[in-house]
Design an enzyme around this catalytic site. Structure first.
Site, PDB file in Angstrom:
ATOM      1  N   LYS A   9       0.826  -1.216   0.000  1.00  0.00           N
ATOM      2  CA  LYS A   9       0.000   0.000   0.000  1.00  0.00           C
ATOM      3  C   LYS A   9       0.863   1.270   0.000  1.00  0.00           C
ATOM      4  O   LYS A   9       2.085   1.192   0.227  1.00  0.00           O
ATOM      5  CB  LYS A   9      -0.925  -0.037   1.223  1.00  0.00           C
ATOM      6  N   TYR A  49     -12.067  -1.618  -4.068  1.00  0.00           N
ATOM      7  CA  TYR A  49     -12.645  -1.889  -2.744  1.00  0.00           C
ATOM      8  C   TYR A  49     -14.177  -1.830  -2.751  1.00  0.00           C
ATOM      9  O   TYR A  49     -14.788  -1.590  -1.701  1.00  0.00           O
ATOM     10  CB  TYR A  49     -12.069  -0.929  -1.709  1.00  0.00           C
ATOM     11  N   ARG A  85      -1.861 -14.339   3.916  1.00  0.00           N
ATOM     12  CA  ARG A  85      -2.630 -13.727   5.007  1.00  0.00           C
ATOM     13  C   ARG A  85      -1.899 -13.929   6.343  1.00  0.00           C
ATOM     14  O   ARG A  85      -1.927 -13.051   7.212  1.00  0.00           O
ATOM     15  CB  ARG A  85      -4.048 -14.298   5.082  1.00  0.00           C
ATOM     16  N   THR A  91      -5.889  -7.562  10.263  1.00  0.00           N
ATOM     17  CA  THR A  91      -6.186  -6.224   9.727  1.00  0.00           C
ATOM     18  C   THR A  91      -5.762  -5.131  10.706  1.00  0.00           C
ATOM     19  O   THR A  91      -5.095  -4.165  10.320  1.00  0.00           O
ATOM     20  CB  THR A  91      -7.705  -6.089   9.451  1.00  0.00           C
ATOM     21  N   ASN A 112      -1.977  -0.115   6.917  1.00  0.00           N
ATOM     22  CA  ASN A 112      -1.445  -1.389   7.403  1.00  0.00           C
ATOM     23  C   ASN A 112      -0.577  -2.116   6.380  1.00  0.00           C
ATOM     24  O   ASN A 112      -0.475  -3.327   6.375  1.00  0.00           O
ATOM     25  CB  ASN A 112      -2.589  -2.266   7.935  1.00  0.00           C
ATOM     26  N   HIS A 115      -2.039  -5.462   1.357  1.00  0.00           N
ATOM     27  CA  HIS A 115      -3.336  -6.083   1.075  1.00  0.00           C
ATOM     28  C   HIS A 115      -3.092  -7.503   0.595  1.00  0.00           C
ATOM     29  O   HIS A 115      -2.100  -7.759  -0.095  1.00  0.00           O
ATOM     30  CB  HIS A 115      -4.068  -5.318  -0.040  1.00  0.00           C
ATOM     31  N   GLU A 126      -9.596  -9.957  -8.073  1.00  0.00           N
ATOM     32  CA  GLU A 126      -8.610  -8.909  -7.792  1.00  0.00           C
ATOM     33  C   GLU A 126      -7.416  -8.982  -8.746  1.00  0.00           C
ATOM     34  O   GLU A 126      -6.900  -7.947  -9.173  1.00  0.00           O
ATOM     35  CB  GLU A 126      -8.141  -9.025  -6.338  1.00  0.00           C
TER      36      GLU A 126
HETATM   37  N1  UDP Z   1      -9.863  -0.728   7.228  1.00  0.00           N
HETATM   38  C1  UDP Z   1     -10.014   0.442   7.968  1.00  0.00           C
HETATM   39  N2  UDP Z   1     -10.784   0.413   9.108  1.00  0.00           N
HETATM   40  C2  UDP Z   1     -11.413  -0.713   9.537  1.00  0.00           C
HETATM   41  C3  UDP Z   1     -11.262  -1.896   8.784  1.00  0.00           C
HETATM   42  C4  UDP Z   1     -10.492  -1.872   7.634  1.00  0.00           C
HETATM   43  O1  UDP Z   1      -9.486   1.486   7.606  1.00  0.00           O
HETATM   44  O2  UDP Z   1     -12.089  -0.680  10.592  1.00  0.00           O
HETATM   45  C5  UDP Z   1      -9.042  -0.707   6.005  1.00  0.00           C
HETATM   46  C6  UDP Z   1      -7.688  -1.407   6.170  1.00  0.00           C
HETATM   47  O3  UDP Z   1      -6.738  -0.724   5.375  1.00  0.00           O
HETATM   48  C7  UDP Z   1      -7.977  -2.792   5.619  1.00  0.00           C
HETATM   49  C8  UDP Z   1      -8.913  -2.451   4.454  1.00  0.00           C
HETATM   50  O4  UDP Z   1      -9.729  -1.398   4.971  1.00  0.00           O
HETATM   51  O5  UDP Z   1      -6.789  -3.452   5.213  1.00  0.00           O
HETATM   52  C9  UDP Z   1      -9.806  -3.565   3.982  1.00  0.00           C
HETATM   53  O6  UDP Z   1     -10.502  -4.120   5.094  1.00  0.00           O
HETATM   54  P1  UDP Z   1     -10.618  -5.679   5.282  1.00  0.00           P
HETATM   55  O7  UDP Z   1     -11.596  -5.919   6.380  1.00  0.00           O
HETATM   56  O8  UDP Z   1     -10.881  -6.337   3.970  1.00  0.00           O
HETATM   57  O9  UDP Z   1      -9.163  -6.093   5.844  1.00  0.00           O
HETATM   58  P2  UDP Z   1      -7.952  -6.906   5.164  1.00  0.00           P
HETATM   59  O10 UDP Z   1      -8.562  -7.953   4.257  1.00  0.00           O
HETATM   60  O11 UDP Z   1      -7.108  -5.913   4.402  1.00  0.00           O
HETATM   61  O12 UDP Z   1      -7.208  -7.509   6.317  1.00  0.00           O
HETATM   62 MG    MG Z   2     -10.000  -7.791   2.794  1.00  0.00          MG
END
Ligand code: UDP
Ligand code: MG
Length: 138
Positions: A9, A49, A85, A91, A112, A115, A126
């Site tokens: 990211k 997204y 993952r 996350t 974070n 992705h 994706e």
């Molecule tokens: N995110 C955020 N706030 C939240 C949850 C997610 O800003 O409460 C952002 C974060 O960058 C995350 C992305 O949205 O990586 C996508 O969320 P997802 O739940 O899909 O998490 P991931 O699959 O990336 O672990």
């Molecule tokens: Mg996700």
């Protein structure tokens, strides 16, 4: 052999973490089958997204994801969706297991660093969002 989409990211690229993230993937035996650096528009980030369009964090997330260059990769390997993952961590970096990319480098639940696709269907969608078949090594 499974495939998944990985993104370093804007925070990861800006902070010079590209090499470190790739080192962790290669160290885990994961192969990079395609890779490029791009800078998404706000609209492109919204498209990527789209599953999160009704979430309260959607506007901020898509601003962030279009704020600077990112590195997008297709990763290949056995069980690579789950493996990636696991290397990423949860996350929320505060809940991420020690030694994961997010535990080591994330600064914020949004910023974070990485992705990773979460299932075979999302991986396929994706990957196709960023890469044509011709760009992906067998
Ligand atoms: N995110 C955020 N706030 C939240 C949850 C997610 O800003 O409460 C952002 C974060 O960058 C995350 C992305 O949205 O990586 C996508 O969320 P997802 O739940 O899909 O998490 P991931 O699959 O990336 O672990
Ligand atoms: Mg996700």
């Amino acid at each position: 052999m499974e495939s998944t989409l990985s993104i370093i990211k804007p925070d990861g690229v800006a902070r010079g973490l590209v090499g470190e993230v790739i080192r962790r993937f290669e160290g885990a035996g994961i192969k990079i089958a395609a890779m490029k650096m791009i800078h998404m528009s706000k609209q492109e980030a919204e498209g990527f997204y789209a599953v999160h369009k009704d979430k309260p964090f959607f506007d901020s997330l898509t601003d962030f994801m279009s704020s600077g260059p990112i590195v997008v990769m297709v990763l290949k390997g056995e069980n690579v969706i789950k493996k990636n993952r696991e290397l990423m961590g949860a996350t929320n970096f505060k809940e991420a297991a020690p030694g994961t990319i997010r535990a080591d480098f994330a600064t914020d639940i949004e910023k974070n660093v990485v992705h990773g696709s979460d299932a075979p269907e999302t991986a396929a969608t994706e990957i196709a969002y960023f890469f044509s078949q011709l760009e992906i090594k067998g």
